[in-house]
Design an enzyme around this catalytic site. Structure first.
Site, PDB file in Angstrom:
ATOM      1  N   TYR A  71       0.807  -1.230   0.000  1.00 50.83           N
ATOM      2  CA  TYR A  71       0.000   0.000   0.000  1.00 50.83           C
ATOM      3  C   TYR A  71       0.839   1.278   0.000  1.00 50.83           C
ATOM      4  O   TYR A  71       0.412   2.309   0.521  1.00 50.83           O
ATOM      5  CB  TYR A  71      -0.967  -0.035   1.196  1.00 50.83           C
ATOM      6  CG  TYR A  71      -1.913  -1.220   1.112  1.00 50.83           C
ATOM      7  CD1 TYR A  71      -3.108  -1.136   0.400  1.00 50.83           C
ATOM      8  CD2 TYR A  71      -1.569  -2.441   1.688  1.00 50.83           C
ATOM      9  CE1 TYR A  71      -3.956  -2.238   0.282  1.00 50.83           C
ATOM     10  CE2 TYR A  71      -2.404  -3.550   1.575  1.00 50.83           C
ATOM     11  CZ  TYR A  71      -3.593  -3.447   0.871  1.00 50.83           C
ATOM     12  OH  TYR A  71      -4.415  -4.533   0.749  1.00 50.83           O
TER      13      TYR A  71
ATOM     14  N   HIS B 253     -17.354 -19.567  -5.866  1.00 51.66           N
ATOM     15  CA  HIS B 253     -17.129 -18.196  -5.389  1.00 51.66           C
ATOM     16  C   HIS B 253     -16.799 -17.292  -6.587  1.00 51.66           C
ATOM     17  O   HIS B 253     -15.891 -17.588  -7.361  1.00 51.66           O
ATOM     18  CB  HIS B 253     -16.006 -18.151  -4.351  1.00 51.66           C
ATOM     19  CG  HIS B 253     -15.927 -16.815  -3.680  1.00 51.66           C
ATOM     20  ND1 HIS B 253     -16.646 -16.516  -2.541  1.00 51.66           N
ATOM     21  CD2 HIS B 253     -15.285 -15.681  -4.027  1.00 51.66           C
ATOM     22  CE1 HIS B 253     -16.432 -15.254  -2.211  1.00 51.66           C
ATOM     23  NE2 HIS B 253     -15.603 -14.723  -3.102  1.00 51.66           N
ATOM     24  N   ALA B 254     -17.543 -16.204  -6.721  1.00 46.49           N
ATOM     25  CA  ALA B 254     -17.424 -15.368  -7.911  1.00 46.49           C
ATOM     26  C   ALA B 254     -16.018 -14.783  -8.067  1.00 46.49           C
ATOM     27  O   ALA B 254     -15.402 -14.375  -7.085  1.00 46.49           O
ATOM     28  CB  ALA B 254     -18.440 -14.231  -7.844  1.00 46.49           C
TER      29      ALA B 254
ATOM     30  N   HIS C 140     -20.069  -5.878  -9.207  1.00 48.34           N
ATOM     31  CA  HIS C 140     -18.768  -5.966  -8.544  1.00 48.34           C
ATOM     32  C   HIS C 140     -17.746  -6.646  -9.470  1.00 48.34           C
ATOM     33  O   HIS C 140     -16.650  -6.127  -9.707  1.00 48.34           O
ATOM     34  CB  HIS C 140     -18.906  -6.762  -7.233  1.00 48.34           C
ATOM     35  CG  HIS C 140     -17.612  -7.021  -6.543  1.00 48.34           C
ATOM     36  ND1 HIS C 140     -17.108  -6.183  -5.570  1.00 48.34           N
ATOM     37  CD2 HIS C 140     -16.679  -7.992  -6.714  1.00 48.34           C
ATOM     38  CE1 HIS C 140     -15.937  -6.638  -5.163  1.00 48.34           C
ATOM     39  NE2 HIS C 140     -15.654  -7.742  -5.847  1.00 48.34           N
ATOM     40  N   GLU C 141     -18.129  -7.787 -10.005  1.00 45.96           N
ATOM     41  CA  GLU C 141     -17.204  -8.531 -10.876  1.00 45.96           C
ATOM     42  C   GLU C 141     -16.900  -7.733 -12.140  1.00 45.96           C
ATOM     43  O   GLU C 141     -15.762  -7.716 -12.614  1.00 45.96           O
ATOM     44  CB  GLU C 141     -17.796  -9.900 -11.243  1.00 45.96           C
ATOM     45  CG  GLU C 141     -17.957 -10.845 -10.060  1.00 45.96           C
ATOM     46  CD  GLU C 141     -16.689 -11.029  -9.253  1.00 45.96           C
ATOM     47  OE1 GLU C 141     -15.592 -11.011  -9.829  1.00 45.96           O
ATOM     48  OE2 GLU C 141     -16.778 -11.167  -8.018  1.00 45.96           O
TER      49      GLU C 141
ATOM     50  N   HIS D  93     -14.089  -5.349 -11.782  1.00 46.77           N
ATOM     51  CA  HIS D  93     -12.767  -5.948 -12.044  1.00 46.77           C
ATOM     52  C   HIS D  93     -12.509  -6.038 -13.542  1.00 46.77           C
ATOM     53  O   HIS D  93     -11.437  -5.702 -14.040  1.00 46.77           O
ATOM     54  CB  HIS D  93     -12.698  -7.366 -11.470  1.00 46.77           C
ATOM     55  CG  HIS D  93     -12.720  -7.438  -9.973  1.00 46.77           C
ATOM     56  ND1 HIS D  93     -11.829  -6.767  -9.180  1.00 46.77           N
ATOM     57  CD2 HIS D  93     -13.510  -8.137  -9.125  1.00 46.77           C
ATOM     58  CE1 HIS D  93     -12.083  -7.052  -7.895  1.00 46.77           C
ATOM     59  NE2 HIS D  93     -13.095  -7.872  -7.836  1.00 46.77           N
TER      60      HIS D  93
ATOM     61  N   GLU E  60     -11.291  -3.750  -5.882  1.00 47.90           N
ATOM     62  CA  GLU E  60     -12.540  -4.248  -5.302  1.00 47.90           C
ATOM     63  C   GLU E  60     -13.628  -3.179  -5.242  1.00 47.90           C
ATOM     64  O   GLU E  60     -14.803  -3.500  -5.105  1.00 47.90           O
ATOM     65  CB  GLU E  60     -12.282  -4.791  -3.891  1.00 47.90           C
ATOM     66  CG  GLU E  60     -11.330  -5.977  -3.831  1.00 47.90           C
ATOM     67  CD  GLU E  60     -11.800  -7.181  -4.636  1.00 47.90           C
ATOM     68  OE1 GLU E  60     -13.006  -7.286  -4.912  1.00 47.90           O
ATOM     69  OE2 GLU E  60     -10.947  -8.004  -5.016  1.00 47.90           O
TER      70      GLU E  60
ATOM     71  N   TRP F 186     -10.054 -16.542  16.408  1.00 44.41           N
ATOM     72  CA  TRP F 186     -11.071 -16.163  15.408  1.00 44.41           C
ATOM     73  C   TRP F 186     -12.330 -15.634  16.096  1.00 44.41           C
ATOM     74  O   TRP F 186     -12.831 -14.556  15.773  1.00 44.41           O
ATOM     75  CB  TRP F 186     -11.385 -17.384  14.541  1.00 44.41           C
ATOM     76  CG  TRP F 186     -12.524 -17.241  13.575  1.00 44.41           C
ATOM     77  CD1 TRP F 186     -13.754 -17.821  13.663  1.00 44.41           C
ATOM     78  CD2 TRP F 186     -12.547 -16.477  12.353  1.00 44.41           C
ATOM     79  NE1 TRP F 186     -14.538 -17.492  12.583  1.00 44.41           N
ATOM     80  CE2 TRP F 186     -13.823 -16.664  11.762  1.00 44.41           C
ATOM     81  CE3 TRP F 186     -11.618 -15.672  11.697  1.00 44.41           C
ATOM     82  CZ2 TRP F 186     -14.189 -16.062  10.560  1.00 44.41           C
ATOM     83  CZ3 TRP F 186     -11.993 -15.070  10.491  1.00 44.41           C
ATOM     84  CH2 TRP F 186     -13.251 -15.266   9.944  1.00 44.41           C
TER      85      TRP F 186
ATOM     86  N   ARG G  26     -14.164 -11.974  16.223  1.00 47.04           N
ATOM     87  CA  ARG G  26     -15.553 -11.848  15.763  1.00 47.04           C
ATOM     88  C   ARG G  26     -16.406 -11.181  16.846  1.00 47.04           C
ATOM     89  O   ARG G  26     -17.267 -10.355  16.562  1.00 47.04           O
ATOM     90  CB  ARG G  26     -16.120 -13.232  15.436  1.00 47.04           C
ATOM     91  CG  ARG G  26     -15.345 -13.969  14.343  1.00 47.04           C
ATOM     92  CD  ARG G  26     -15.999 -13.862  13.018  1.00 47.04           C
ATOM     93  NE  ARG G  26     -17.174 -14.685  12.938  1.00 47.04           N
ATOM     94  CZ  ARG G  26     -18.065 -14.625  11.957  1.00 47.04           C
ATOM     95  NH1 ARG G  26     -17.905 -13.769  10.987  1.00 47.04           N
ATOM     96  NH2 ARG G  26     -19.103 -15.394  11.930  1.00 47.04           N
TER      97      ARG G  26
ATOM     98  N   HIS H  35     -11.868 -16.997   1.317  1.00 41.99           N
ATOM     99  CA  HIS H  35     -10.588 -16.318   1.116  1.00 41.99           C
ATOM    100  C   HIS H  35      -9.469 -16.886   1.979  1.00 41.99           C
ATOM    101  O   HIS H  35      -8.300 -16.636   1.704  1.00 41.99           O
ATOM    102  CB  HIS H  35     -10.760 -14.822   1.361  1.00 41.99           C
ATOM    103  CG  HIS H  35     -11.829 -14.230   0.492  1.00 41.99           C
ATOM    104  ND1 HIS H  35     -13.173 -14.482   0.700  1.00 41.99           N
ATOM    105  CD2 HIS H  35     -11.771 -13.437  -0.606  1.00 41.99           C
ATOM    106  CE1 HIS H  35     -13.892 -13.873  -0.224  1.00 41.99           C
ATOM    107  NE2 HIS H  35     -13.075 -13.227  -1.031  1.00 41.99           N
TER     108      HIS H  35
ATOM    109  N   ARG I 171      -8.427  -5.659   1.471  1.00 38.42           N
ATOM    110  CA  ARG I 171      -8.892  -4.995   0.252  1.00 38.42           C
ATOM    111  C   ARG I 171     -10.403  -4.732   0.266  1.00 38.42           C
ATOM    112  O   ARG I 171     -10.870  -3.719  -0.228  1.00 38.42           O
ATOM    113  CB  ARG I 171      -8.534  -5.864  -0.968  1.00 38.42           C
ATOM    114  CG  ARG I 171      -9.100  -7.256  -0.895  1.00 38.42           C
ATOM    115  CD  ARG I 171      -8.689  -8.145  -2.077  1.00 38.42           C
ATOM    116  NE  ARG I 171      -7.245  -8.382  -2.120  1.00 38.42           N
ATOM    117  CZ  ARG I 171      -6.661  -9.220  -2.962  1.00 38.42           C
ATOM    118  NH1 ARG I 171      -7.380  -9.901  -3.837  1.00 38.42           N
ATOM    119  NH2 ARG I 171      -5.352  -9.385  -2.961  1.00 38.42           N
ATOM    120  N   TYR I 172     -11.169  -5.659   0.837  1.00 41.25           N
ATOM    121  CA  TYR I 172     -12.628  -5.495   0.828  1.00 41.25           C
ATOM    122  C   TYR I 172     -13.071  -4.458   1.849  1.00 41.25           C
ATOM    123  O   TYR I 172     -14.049  -3.749   1.646  1.00 41.25           O
ATOM    124  CB  TYR I 172     -13.330  -6.828   1.084  1.00 41.25           C
ATOM    125  CG  TYR I 172     -12.993  -7.884   0.065  1.00 41.25           C
ATOM    126  CD1 TYR I 172     -13.494  -7.808  -1.231  1.00 41.25           C
ATOM    127  CD2 TYR I 172     -12.156  -8.947   0.383  1.00 41.25           C
ATOM    128  CE1 TYR I 172     -13.182  -8.779  -2.171  1.00 41.25           C
ATOM    129  CE2 TYR I 172     -11.839  -9.926  -0.545  1.00 41.25           C
ATOM    130  CZ  TYR I 172     -12.347  -9.842  -1.823  1.00 41.25           C
ATOM    131  OH  TYR I 172     -12.035 -10.790  -2.753  1.00 41.25           O
TER     132      TYR I 172
END
Ligand code: X8Z
Ligand code: ZN
Length: 628
Positions: free
Chosen positions: A239, A368-369, A398-399, A402, A426, A499, A503, A527, A536-537
């Protein structure tokens, strides 16, 4: 130290691939990745004295050419593997990926001979991008590199093939895949049915954990081999700032939007506690299976349960799409039309013949797209198991975001064929999709009679926030978890514990019951087995509002941000495509400046967009005990 090939071969191979005497001419040999890799260990010492800026330029040219070929081979194999999972395609894809890994590691090491030289900006940028480019950084050991490639390929296959099977009422085994379980998560409002689907999918990931542990050790070894402390440090180096600064940026941005998340959480928890009275209380963390999404990352599917003013505005886009008989292909075409109406290019014909838009019935695929440019030369495709609903309408945009990035930078050298940073990539489709709002959907005839009163606005904003705002802590914690896994602060025995700590801390979500000892819940999110960084998201959720605002400014929009749609506006399209065409050729703040006029990522546009809702939530939550 082990070498990739016997060291006697090293110097010969080195001279063949990157001739010391090139001095400004591009080397003419076609590099074989193995040979290039072989040069790695000795290059720095043998080449250092004679390296010049012209050598560096020639080197970059050669690397761009080699990578284009290697990436293409790897992408072809990976495409086939992702759209037809078999033991064979898994190996073929791993082998092609391994060649990239070996080449990239060798080239990075080789490039150290240019350290300290005064280089032109493009060459310096390309060398920097090369250094941070390794998706799977190769350990300095051929066997380990091959093992890493195989493990990575296996993890994605295991996830892609994942199913939950149990004996049905008639005693026969019944299996459900992620799409079927997702359907339950979206539509069911039955506590037990939801929990069953949630638990079912989370049985897919325990077998992934042993592979994941090995993968962590190997990518860390590879990252050290390439000069990074660990793989998380490599991810955070992408970055144009130091890893520590990047962590600070993430925290700063999260701090800007956290109060809004807390308000949404508080309101939603109250509604859920009413709906599931007796099963949950209106306090503490929300049970993870109630939010309409397997990972509780986006919550718009439970809009019906939490709708502020029932019946005030019919925002059921899914029903509208279905009522009009829109099929998978038409949904994708609607996406293309939106971009084309902004004045952007049409998709090439091959997009339509080569994409996988519908889940095939006869084979295993990774649903997964994802969006691809297989040849880094406008061979663009989407791989997605489209279901005609609102989620998919947004995902298709979204796709296509890209795909449009690819379409505008594919004539650049391969190292520049990336987003300004990965959050930009993204954010594009999502920024555009912010203009696919009810007013626009009404204009194109999908929605009918969208009222524009205050209550309808709150309904609409709440629905938007359930996706956009609810996602933010999840977007942040996915990599917070992995950063600590990679740097060793979180040990394998604590993977699941840490995890759920994250959360709970960030999302205010918890599992409905104690997790089994072998649970590996992070592995149930694509992911993680697929080795895709996630910060990134998070960045994209912030950036898309900044981009939307700038596009609205370019379109001459007056009035509150949430009322803007740039649909059909060529000035906005021009502004967008000019930024896309830069790819990664400049540090991201320059791309940012081009589009937004500032050099900073900032949550202000998101906050401004949700201003009406934010006020309303404060009112609703008055006197209630928020937080967890
Ligand atoms: O993975 C994706 C895209 C492909 S880049 C479908 N997304 C994240 C997810 O599904 O978890 C988009 C939103 C966040
Ligand atoms: Zn994406």
């Amino acid at each position: 130290m082990k070498h990739l090939v016997p060291s006697t071969l090293l110097v010969a191979a080195l001279l063949a691939v990157f001739p010391a005497s090139a001095h400004g001419e591009a080397p003419t040999h076609a590099a074989t990745p193995g040979a290039a890799a072989a040069t790695a260990a000795t290059t720095a010492t043998t080449m250092a004295p004679s390296a010049t800026p012209a050598d560096a330029k020639a080197f970059v040219k050669k690397v761009n050419e080699d990578l284009k070929k290697l990436y293409t081979d790897a992408a072809r194999a990976d495409w086939v593997k992702n759209t037809y999972i078999t033991d064979d395609t898994e190996v073929l894809s791993a082998d092609a990926a391994e060649k990239v890994m070996v080449y990239v590691a060798a080239a990075i090491k080789d490039a150290t001979r240019f350290n300290g030289l005064a280089l032109d900006a493009d060459t310096a940028r390309a060398l920097h991008l090369l250094k941070i480019s390794a998706d799977l950084p190769a350990p300095n050991d051929a066997a380990k590199t091959a093992e890493l490639a195989r493990i990575a390929s296996q993890m994605t296959s295991l996830y892609g093939k994942g199913k939950h099977c149990k004996k049905g009422k008639d005693g026969k085994e019944e299996c459900r895949d992620l799409e079927q379980l997702t359907n339950v998560m979206q539509k069911s409002r039955d506590w037990n049915e939801l929990l069953d689907a949630w638990n079912g999918w989370h049985t897919v990931s325990p077998p992934i954990q042993p592979l994941f542990q090995k993968y962590v050790a190997l990518v860390n070894e590879g990252s050290k081999n390439l000069g990074f402390d660990d793989d998380g440090a490599l991810w955070k180096s992408r970055y144009d700032m130091s890893p520590a600064q990047f962590e600070g940026e993430m925290e700063r941005l999260w701090g800007q939007v956290k109060p809004l998340y807390e308000d949404v959480h508080c309101y939603v928890r109250g509604k859920l506690a009413q709906k599931y009275a007796g099963k949950m209380k209106d306090e503490g963390a929300i049970p993870a299976h109630l939010l309409g999404n397997m990972w509780a990352q986006e919550w718009a599917n439970i809009y019906d349960t939490v709708e502020p003013y029932p019946g005030e505005a019919s925002l059921d886009v899914t029903a509208a799409l279905k009522a009009q008989g829109i099929d998978e292909l038409r949904l994708a075409k609607m996406g293309e039309e939106f971009f084309v109406n902004l004045g952007l290019k049409k998709l090439p014909e091959t997009f339509w013949t080569r994409s996988m838009l519908v889940k095939p019935k006869d084979r295993e695929v990774v649903c997964h797209a994802s969006a691809w440019d297989v040849t880094s030369n406008n061979d663009v495709r989407i791989k997605m198991c489209i279901q005609v609903d609102e989620d998919n309408l947004i995902t298709i945009h979204h796709e296509l975001g890209h795909i449009y990035y690819y379409q505008y930078y594919y004539d650049k050298p391969v190292l520049f064929q990336q987003g300004a940073h990965d959050g930009f990539h993204e954010a594009i489709g999502d920024a555009v999709a912010l203009s696919v709002n009810p007013t626009y959907l009404q204009k194109i005839g999908v929605l009918k009679g969208v009222p524009s009163n205050e209550k309808a606005l709150i309904n609409l904003q709440l629905k938007d926030a359930l996706d956009k705002v609810a996602f933010l802590p999840f977007g942040y914690l996915m990599d917070k978890w992995r950063w600590d896994v990679f740097n060793g602060k979180t040990k394998p025995a604590d993977y699941n514990k840490s995890w759920w700590q994250l959360r709970r801390q960030y999302q205010g979500i918890e599992p409905a019951g104690a997790r089994p000892a072998n649970a590996f819940d992070p592995g149930a999110k694509y992911h993680i087995p697929a080795n895709v960084p996630y910060a990134r998201y998070f960045l994209a959720r912030i950036l898309q509002f900044q981009f939307h605002k700038s596009l609205c400014d370019a379109a001459g929009h007056k009035g509150p941000l949430h009322t803007c749609s740039v649909a059909g506006n060529k000035a906005a399209g021009k502004k967008l495509s000019e930024m896309l065409a830069m790819g990664a050729s400049k540090p991201w703040p320059e791309a940012m400046k081009k589009l937004t006029g500032t050099e900073q990522m900032d949550g202000g546009a998101l906050i401004a967009y949700f201003e009406p809702l934010s006020k309303w939530l404060k009112d609703q939550n008055k006197g209630r005990k928020c937080g967890w």
